[in-house]
Enzyme design. Sequence first.
Site, short mmCIF file in Angstrom:
data_model
loop_
_atom_site.label_atom_id
_atom_site.label_comp_id
_atom_site.label_asym_id
_atom_site.label_seq_id
_atom_site.Cartn_x
_atom_site.Cartn_y
_atom_site.Cartn_z
N ARG A 1 0.03 -19.85 2.05
CA ARG A 1 1.17 -20.73 2.29
C ARG A 1 0.81 -21.91 3.17
O ARG A 1 1.50 -22.93 3.14
CB ARG A 1 2.32 -19.91 2.91
N SER B 1 -4.87 -7.39 1.82
CA SER B 1 -3.68 -8.24 1.91
C SER B 1 -2.43 -7.40 2.07
O SER B 1 -2.35 -6.28 1.56
CB SER B 1 -3.57 -9.07 0.63
N GLY C 1 -2.18 -15.22 6.49
CA GLY C 1 -2.32 -15.88 7.78
C GLY C 1 -3.54 -16.75 7.95
O GLY C 1 -3.83 -17.20 9.05
N ILE C 2 -4.27 -17.03 6.86
CA ILE C 2 -5.47 -17.85 6.95
C ILE C 2 -5.04 -19.32 6.93
O ILE C 2 -4.59 -19.83 5.91
CB ILE C 2 -6.44 -17.57 5.78
N HIS D 1 0.45 -9.20 1.29
CA HIS D 1 1.29 -10.06 0.45
C HIS D 1 2.42 -10.69 1.26
O HIS D 1 3.60 -10.57 0.92
CB HIS D 1 1.86 -9.27 -0.73
N LYS E 1 -5.92 -6.59 -5.89
CA LYS E 1 -5.28 -7.30 -4.78
C LYS E 1 -4.18 -6.43 -4.16
O LYS E 1 -3.39 -5.83 -4.89
CB LYS E 1 -4.67 -8.62 -5.27
#
Length: 298
Positions: free
Chosen positions: A250, A193, A228-229, A195, A171
């Site tokens: 988030r 990502s 941002g998904i 992060h 990741k």
Amino acid sequence: MEYKRVSDANTYTARYIDSILIKQRLIDSVVADTKTEIFGEVFSSPVMTPAFSHLKNFGGRELTGLEEYSVAARELNILNFVGMMENDDFAKIIKTGAKTIRIVKPYADNGKVRDQMQFAQEAGAFGIGMDIDHIFGENGTDVCMGEEMAVQTSDMIRTYIESTSLPFVVKGVLSVEDAVKCAELGAKAIIVSHHHGRLPYAVPPMLVLPEIKEALKGADVKIIVDCGIESGTDVYKALALGADAAAVGRSMIPSLEKDGVEGVKQFISRVNNELRFAMSCTGFATTAEVDDSCLVIN
């Protein structure tokens, strides 16, 4: 008027995602099927949970937020991720029955890295991996939740991969160079990502997806994207640009905090329904078929 430079990678990521428009193809299209195969397992959706760490018990409920969203993942039949935690907490995640990949931090205590990976395999994890996002901090190597992190070499990552029979996920990949190294070392998946913008001016993950996909052509490596998904159309754009799956992050938190398991189920179900709608409206019957033929980058 004072000019202020904006260095928030999350702002750039949102702007880039929003700049991608979708063309419609309706004639001869069908209701799409969102089932997705990952590591030989068929999941109901390419939407995945994020590798969160240290979530508390929201609203005084019995289960921690990590356990709650893991229960939701099991009930939705989607792949589950968790992040930094101790082994006893990971054992609780496994008890939820979710097919879970444990992402281990790059601890300076290499014995702890290996112990957590071994524990995960023995406990019944679906996969294991490492969060290379947290190698560095502004003063050198990172300190996360009081734990010192360490630089990770190719040789170190290779030994982690060779030490397990589980699929290994890296990741924090945000370049072709790291993506190719992961493939060469034997990783079975990468998560593209930044992060949540740890690096100022970090490139939006979806912007580098196409070149990473091209660089890994022919390699047996799944590509997952996060950052941002927030919607099914975000997931659709990720798939179209080269991802095999996408993780919400988030954007899931308000639903988790308010309504726990049911809140997460409702949120991810909505995202998946939006994805199905976008696929159906663009002529893609399955997630494996989705490509960039209906995208226009504004």
